[in-house]
Write an enzyme that holds these catalytic residues in place. Structure first.
Site, PDB file in Angstrom:
ATOM      1  N   GLY A  72     -10.710  -4.147  -9.183  1.00 35.23           N
ATOM      2  CA  GLY A  72      -9.754  -4.336  -8.031  1.00 35.23           C
ATOM      3  C   GLY A  72     -10.347  -3.546  -6.755  1.00 35.23           C
ATOM      4  O   GLY A  72     -10.596  -2.677  -6.822  1.00 35.23           O
ATOM      5  N   GLN A  77     -10.052  -0.371   1.711  1.00 33.72           N
ATOM      6  CA  GLN A  77     -10.949   0.760   1.120  1.00 33.72           C
ATOM      7  C   GLN A  77     -12.209   0.550   1.628  1.00 33.72           C
ATOM      8  O   GLN A  77     -13.229   1.548   1.344  1.00 33.72           O
ATOM      9  CB  GLN A  77     -10.996   0.359  -0.557  1.00 33.72           C
ATOM     10  CG  GLN A  77      -9.786   0.724  -1.318  1.00 33.72           C
ATOM     11  CD  GLN A  77      -9.786   0.275  -2.798  1.00 33.72           C
ATOM     12  OE1 GLN A  77      -9.404  -0.744  -3.123  1.00 33.72           O
ATOM     13  NE2 GLN A  77     -10.247   1.401  -3.399  1.00 33.72           N
ATOM     14  N   CYS A 118      -9.122   4.782  -9.321  1.00 36.29           N
ATOM     15  CA  CYS A 118      -9.243   4.155  -8.072  1.00 36.29           C
ATOM     16  C   CYS A 118     -10.720   4.405  -7.605  1.00 36.29           C
ATOM     17  O   CYS A 118     -11.124   5.471  -7.743  1.00 36.29           O
ATOM     18  CB  CYS A 118      -8.307   4.683  -7.067  1.00 36.29           C
ATOM     19  SG  CYS A 118      -8.335   3.790  -5.431  1.00 36.29           S
ATOM     20  N   LEU A 119     -11.216   3.182  -7.177  1.00 36.84           N
ATOM     21  CA  LEU A 119     -12.598   3.497  -6.634  1.00 36.84           C
ATOM     22  C   LEU A 119     -12.747   4.420  -5.191  1.00 36.84           C
ATOM     23  O   LEU A 119     -13.969   5.027  -5.025  1.00 36.84           O
ATOM     24  CB  LEU A 119     -13.095   2.088  -6.321  1.00 36.84           C
ATOM     25  CG  LEU A 119     -13.410   1.179  -7.245  1.00 36.84           C
ATOM     26  CD1 LEU A 119     -13.891  -0.233  -6.725  1.00 36.84           C
ATOM     27  CD2 LEU A 119     -14.702   1.641  -8.329  1.00 36.84           C
ATOM     28  N   HIS A 160      -1.171  -1.880  -6.956  1.00 38.07           N
ATOM     29  CA  HIS A 160      -1.907  -0.778  -6.817  1.00 38.07           C
ATOM     30  C   HIS A 160      -2.844  -1.229  -5.201  1.00 38.07           C
ATOM     31  O   HIS A 160      -2.960  -0.409  -4.300  1.00 38.07           O
ATOM     32  CB  HIS A 160      -3.242  -0.550  -7.817  1.00 38.07           C
ATOM     33  CG  HIS A 160      -4.154   0.366  -7.516  1.00 38.07           C
ATOM     34  ND1 HIS A 160      -3.948   1.564  -8.335  1.00 38.07           N
ATOM     35  CD2 HIS A 160      -5.117   0.694  -7.062  1.00 38.07           C
ATOM     36  CE1 HIS A 160      -5.109   2.313  -7.746  1.00 38.07           C
ATOM     37  NE2 HIS A 160      -5.930   1.441  -6.942  1.00 38.07           N
ATOM     38  N   GLU A 161      -3.379  -2.535  -5.380  1.00 41.88           N
ATOM     39  CA  GLU A 161      -4.149  -2.970  -4.342  1.00 41.88           C
ATOM     40  C   GLU A 161      -3.085  -3.296  -3.085  1.00 41.88           C
ATOM     41  O   GLU A 161      -3.536  -2.930  -1.853  1.00 41.88           O
ATOM     42  CB  GLU A 161      -4.817  -4.168  -4.525  1.00 41.88           C
ATOM     43  CG  GLU A 161      -5.920  -3.952  -5.953  1.00 41.88           C
ATOM     44  CD  GLU A 161      -6.751  -2.913  -5.657  1.00 41.88           C
ATOM     45  OE1 GLU A 161      -7.300  -2.163  -6.727  1.00 41.88           O
ATOM     46  OE2 GLU A 161      -7.349  -2.499  -4.483  1.00 41.88           O
ATOM     47  N   HIS A 164      -2.642  -0.176  -1.251  1.00 43.80           N
ATOM     48  CA  HIS A 164      -3.988   0.147  -0.432  1.00 43.80           C
ATOM     49  C   HIS A 164      -3.633  -0.515   1.123  1.00 43.80           C
ATOM     50  O   HIS A 164      -3.849   0.314   2.258  1.00 43.80           O
ATOM     51  CB  HIS A 164      -5.202  -0.248  -0.994  1.00 43.80           C
ATOM     52  CG  HIS A 164      -5.634   0.718  -1.944  1.00 43.80           C
ATOM     53  ND1 HIS A 164      -6.288   1.888  -1.628  1.00 43.80           N
ATOM     54  CD2 HIS A 164      -6.243   0.348  -3.174  1.00 43.80           C
ATOM     55  CE1 HIS A 164      -6.706   2.641  -2.707  1.00 43.80           C
ATOM     56  NE2 HIS A 164      -6.578   1.785  -3.595  1.00 43.80           N
TER      57      HIS A 164
END
Length: 192
Positions: A72, A77, A118-119, A160-161, A164
């Protein structure tokens, strides 16, 4: 409260294979912002028009996500503050889902705990409690509106996204002590 320890947290490892439909167009790998970069806290603006620029952003984000590797990625991000999310939970990277201007219409009262990663916070995984299922409305990469009922890992990733896009990183659900430890760990890793 049910606890589920997923081997695929929201930005955890997946196998990278180039997607054939992306091979025909020029793509760029985008740099992923790292927590605690303040740009991760900017609230993304709605996409006014789904056009070629947005479709290129989607392709670049997908390629960046697969290369990272992750499952994701939100535009925030990659320092683009527009409401665009890509998700692919498949092992073969052939089921890309695009959410433009996503909004949660409904969240279940039942909550579940998942281990998330998370990235933008590499190497950090911790449990976060979220609604077990959600109903989401969004646009696809052609600008067509759709709604989806999501549960399990997909529901976690969507929430989650969207966090962001709203300027929130998953570690902000953790205690202040854990957040401080994570910042210290990341700063040490960045210093080398």
């Amino acid at each position: 409260m049910t606890s589920y320890r997923s081997s695929w947290p929201c930005a955890a490892l997946v196998w990278h294979k180039r997607r054939p439909e992306f091979a025909m167009s020029v793509m760029s790998l985008l740099p992923i912002l790292q927590y605690p970069d303040p740009r991760l806290h900017k609230v993304a603006k709605p996409v006014a028009k789904v056009d070629d620029r947005i479709r290129k952003l989607v392709r670049d984000m997908a390629e960046t996500m697969y290369d990272a590797p992750g499952i994701g990625l939100a535009a925030t991000q990659v320092d683009v503050h527009e409401r665009v999310v890509v998700i692919d939970l498949s092992e073969d990277n052939k089921h890309l889902q695009v959410f433009i201007n996503p909004e949660i219409l409904w969240s279940s009262p039942e909550r579940k705990t998942y281990e998330e990663g998370c990235l933008s916070v590499p190497g950090v995984y911790d449990e976060v409690e979220r609604p077990a299922s959600v109903k989401v409305r969004a646009l696809d990469d052609q600008g067509k509106a759709f709604e989806i009922d999501a549960e399990g890992l997909l529901a976690v990733c969507i929430q989650h996204e969207i966090d962001h896009l709203n300027g929130k990183v998953f570690v902000e659900y953790l205690s202040r002590l854990k957040q401080d430890r994570i910042r210290t760990k990341i700063k040490k890793a960045q210093r080398g």
